[in-house]
Design a protein around this motif. Structure first.
Motif, PDB file in Angstrom:
ATOM      1  N   ILE A  73       0.859  -1.182   0.000  1.00 27.56           N
ATOM      2  CA  ILE A  73       0.000   0.000   0.000  1.00 27.56           C
ATOM      3  C   ILE A  73       0.894   1.230   0.000  1.00 27.56           C
ATOM      4  O   ILE A  73       2.067   1.167   0.363  1.00 27.56           O
ATOM      5  CB  ILE A  73      -0.945   0.037   1.225  1.00 27.56           C
ATOM      6  CG1 ILE A  73      -0.151   0.132   2.530  1.00 27.56           C
ATOM      7  CG2 ILE A  73      -1.871  -1.159   1.234  1.00 27.56           C
ATOM      8  CD1 ILE A  73      -0.977   0.570   3.707  1.00 27.56           C
ATOM      9  N   THR A  74       0.325   2.366  -0.388  1.00 24.95           N
ATOM     10  CA  THR A  74       1.046   3.638  -0.370  1.00 24.95           C
ATOM     11  C   THR A  74       0.582   4.424   0.842  1.00 24.95           C
ATOM     12  O   THR A  74      -0.611   4.533   1.102  1.00 24.95           O
ATOM     13  CB  THR A  74       0.768   4.431  -1.655  1.00 24.95           C
ATOM     14  OG1 THR A  74       1.122   3.610  -2.768  1.00 24.95           O
ATOM     15  CG2 THR A  74       1.589   5.694  -1.692  1.00 24.95           C
ATOM     16  N   VAL A  75       1.538   4.974   1.588  1.00 21.73           N
ATOM     17  CA  VAL A  75       1.248   5.706   2.814  1.00 21.73           C
ATOM     18  C   VAL A  75       1.429   7.197   2.540  1.00 21.73           C
ATOM     19  O   VAL A  75       2.427   7.604   1.951  1.00 21.73           O
ATOM     20  CB  VAL A  75       2.201   5.259   3.952  1.00 21.73           C
ATOM     21  CG1 VAL A  75       1.914   6.016   5.225  1.00 21.73           C
ATOM     22  CG2 VAL A  75       2.086   3.770   4.173  1.00 21.73           C
ATOM     23  N   SER A  76       0.456   8.010   2.973  1.00 21.12           N
ATOM     24  CA  SER A  76       0.557   9.460   2.844  1.00 21.12           C
ATOM     25  C   SER A  76       1.419   9.996   3.977  1.00 21.12           C
ATOM     26  O   SER A  76       1.088   9.831   5.146  1.00 21.12           O
ATOM     27  CB  SER A  76      -0.832  10.100   2.918  1.00 21.12           C
ATOM     28  OG  SER A  76      -1.645   9.612   1.881  1.00 21.12           O
ATOM     29  N   LEU A  77       2.532  10.628   3.625  1.00 19.54           N
ATOM     30  CA  LEU A  77       3.442  11.188   4.617  1.00 19.54           C
ATOM     31  C   LEU A  77       3.559  12.694   4.425  1.00 19.54           C
ATOM     32  O   LEU A  77       3.532  13.180   3.295  1.00 19.54           O
ATOM     33  CB  LEU A  77       4.834  10.555   4.498  1.00 19.54           C
ATOM     34  CG  LEU A  77       4.932   9.061   4.760  1.00 19.54           C
ATOM     35  CD1 LEU A  77       6.340   8.558   4.473  1.00 19.54           C
ATOM     36  CD2 LEU A  77       4.552   8.735   6.186  1.00 19.54           C
ATOM     37  N   VAL A  78       3.694  13.424   5.534  1.00 27.22           N
ATOM     38  CA  VAL A  78       3.895  14.867   5.507  1.00 27.22           C
ATOM     39  C   VAL A  78       5.138  15.168   6.342  1.00 27.22           C
ATOM     40  O   VAL A  78       5.105  15.026   7.565  1.00 27.22           O
ATOM     41  CB  VAL A  78       2.671  15.623   6.074  1.00 27.22           C
ATOM     42  CG1 VAL A  78       2.923  17.118   6.085  1.00 27.22           C
ATOM     43  CG2 VAL A  78       1.422  15.290   5.293  1.00 27.22           C
ATOM     44  N   ASN A  79       6.225  15.550   5.708  1.00 23.30           N
ATOM     45  CA  ASN A  79       7.487  15.863   6.386  1.00 23.30           C
ATOM     46  C   ASN A  79       7.949  14.734   7.315  1.00 23.30           C
ATOM     47  O   ASN A  79       8.362  14.977   8.437  1.00 23.30           O
ATOM     48  CB  ASN A  79       7.368  17.169   7.180  1.00 23.30           C
ATOM     49  CG  ASN A  79       7.063  18.343   6.278  1.00 23.30           C
ATOM     50  OD1 ASN A  79       7.482  18.381   5.127  1.00 23.30           O
ATOM     51  ND2 ASN A  79       6.314  19.302   6.796  1.00 23.30           N
ATOM     52  N   GLY A  80       7.836  13.505   6.878  1.00 23.59           N
ATOM     53  CA  GLY A  80       8.317  12.365   7.646  1.00 23.59           C
ATOM     54  C   GLY A  80       7.402  11.907   8.758  1.00 23.59           C
ATOM     55  O   GLY A  80       7.767  11.042   9.547  1.00 23.59           O
ATOM     56  N   ILE A 126      -1.898  -1.265   9.492  1.00 22.50           N
ATOM     57  CA  ILE A 126      -2.005  -1.141   8.031  1.00 22.50           C
ATOM     58  C   ILE A 126      -3.313  -0.442   7.657  1.00 22.50           C
ATOM     59  O   ILE A 126      -3.336   0.431   6.779  1.00 22.50           O
ATOM     60  CB  ILE A 126      -1.905  -2.536   7.361  1.00 22.50           C
ATOM     61  CG1 ILE A 126      -0.494  -3.101   7.504  1.00 22.50           C
ATOM     62  CG2 ILE A 126      -2.331  -2.485   5.904  1.00 22.50           C
ATOM     63  CD1 ILE A 126       0.556  -2.427   6.641  1.00 22.50           C
ATOM     64  N   GLU A 127      -4.417  -0.808   8.326  1.00 22.90           N
ATOM     65  CA  GLU A 127      -5.708  -0.159   8.049  1.00 22.90           C
ATOM     66  C   GLU A 127      -5.640   1.339   8.347  1.00 22.90           C
ATOM     67  O   GLU A 127      -6.173   2.152   7.605  1.00 22.90           O
ATOM     68  CB  GLU A 127      -6.831  -0.808   8.874  1.00 22.90           C
ATOM     69  CG  GLU A 127      -7.211  -2.191   8.419  1.00 22.90           C
ATOM     70  CD  GLU A 127      -7.712  -2.242   6.994  1.00 22.90           C
ATOM     71  OE1 GLU A 127      -8.509  -1.372   6.593  1.00 22.90           O
ATOM     72  OE2 GLU A 127      -7.288  -3.157   6.257  1.00 22.90           O
ATOM     73  N   ALA A 128      -4.970   1.704   9.450  1.00 21.22           N
ATOM     74  CA  ALA A 128      -4.835   3.114   9.803  1.00 21.22           C
ATOM     75  C   ALA A 128      -4.014   3.862   8.751  1.00 21.22           C
ATOM     76  O   ALA A 128      -4.369   4.973   8.350  1.00 21.22           O
ATOM     77  CB  ALA A 128      -4.180   3.255  11.177  1.00 21.22           C
ATOM     78  N   LEU A 129      -2.921   3.256   8.300  1.00 19.14           N
ATOM     79  CA  LEU A 129      -2.082   3.908   7.290  1.00 19.14           C
ATOM     80  C   LEU A 129      -2.810   4.044   5.955  1.00 19.14           C
ATOM     81  O   LEU A 129      -2.620   5.019   5.235  1.00 19.14           O
ATOM     82  CB  LEU A 129      -0.778   3.132   7.111  1.00 19.14           C
ATOM     83  CG  LEU A 129       0.172   3.146   8.312  1.00 19.14           C
ATOM     84  CD1 LEU A 129       1.378   2.262   8.039  1.00 19.14           C
ATOM     85  CD2 LEU A 129       0.604   4.558   8.658  1.00 19.14           C
ATOM     86  N   LYS A 130      -3.667   3.067   5.623  1.00 15.66           N
ATOM     87  CA  LYS A 130      -4.467   3.151   4.393  1.00 15.66           C
ATOM     88  C   LYS A 130      -5.437   4.317   4.448  1.00 15.66           C
ATOM     89  O   LYS A 130      -5.706   4.968   3.444  1.00 15.66           O
ATOM     90  CB  LYS A 130      -5.294   1.867   4.218  1.00 15.66           C
ATOM     91  CG  LYS A 130      -4.641   0.776   3.447  1.00 15.66           C
ATOM     92  CD  LYS A 130      -5.709  -0.269   3.141  1.00 15.66           C
ATOM     93  CE  LYS A 130      -5.140  -1.651   3.172  1.00 15.66           C
ATOM     94  NZ  LYS A 130      -6.156  -2.692   2.981  1.00 15.66           N
TER      95      LYS A 130
END
Length: 163
Positions: free
Chosen positions: A69-76, A138-142
């Motif tokens: 899955i792809t995780v949305s990251l903001v400044n790490g 994983i569900e939270a990161l999705k």
């Protein structure tokens, strides 16, 4: 996405021995939980089962590579706080300021490390079963969305979303 599969790192989270009772006694097999990720926003989880541990790890790694899955990251860090549960395991993920590091225990830490999250605070509540904790993480990161993604989905500007 195919070029990132070559540089994926893997971590074995859990190895458990499972017994099946048959007429001649017990037959033992191994069940393995593996997390793979590139440290740049892609992470996957897989399970494998075999009579030999290395073979089970290989099966789990192959499954994890299929479930990236792809995780949305903001400044790490993460874009916002999120609470989720899987089974009776509950996981709370909170973004943290630069320099905090990964404050997470148990099975949450390898998922966040391999996803590329640098600063985060996490807490596990309820059952500490490593499989359920990993799947809840994983569900939270999705479910994580940056303000830009939300604005694009709703057809609005980022300023309207952040009001």
């Amino acid at each position: 996405m195919t070029d990132t599969k070559t540089e994926l790192k893997e971590k074995v989270v859990n190895v458990s021995r499972v017994a099946k009772v048959v007429k001649g006694g017990r037959t033992f097999r191994f069940s393995v939980l593996v997390v793979v990720g590139d440290g740049e926003g892609h992470v996957g989880v897989g399970t494998g089962k075999s009579s030999e541990v290395p073979e089970a790890i290989k099966k789990a790694t192959d499954e994890a590579k299929k479930n990236l899955i792809t995780v949305s990251l903001v400044n790490g860090t993460l874009p916002h706080e999120y609470t989720t549960h899987f089974g009776s395991s509950k996981v709370i993920l909170k973004p943290a300021v630069e320099g905090t590091g990964i404050i997470a225990g148990g099975a949450v830490r390898p998922v966040l490390e391999l996803a590329g999250v640098k600063n985060v605070t996490a807490k596990t509540l309820g059952s500490r079963n490593s499989r359920n904790v990993v799947y809840a993480t994983i569900e939270a990161l999705k479910a994580m969305r940056t303000p830009e993604e939300v604005a694009r989905l709703r057809g609005k500007t980022v300023a309207e979303i952040l009001k």
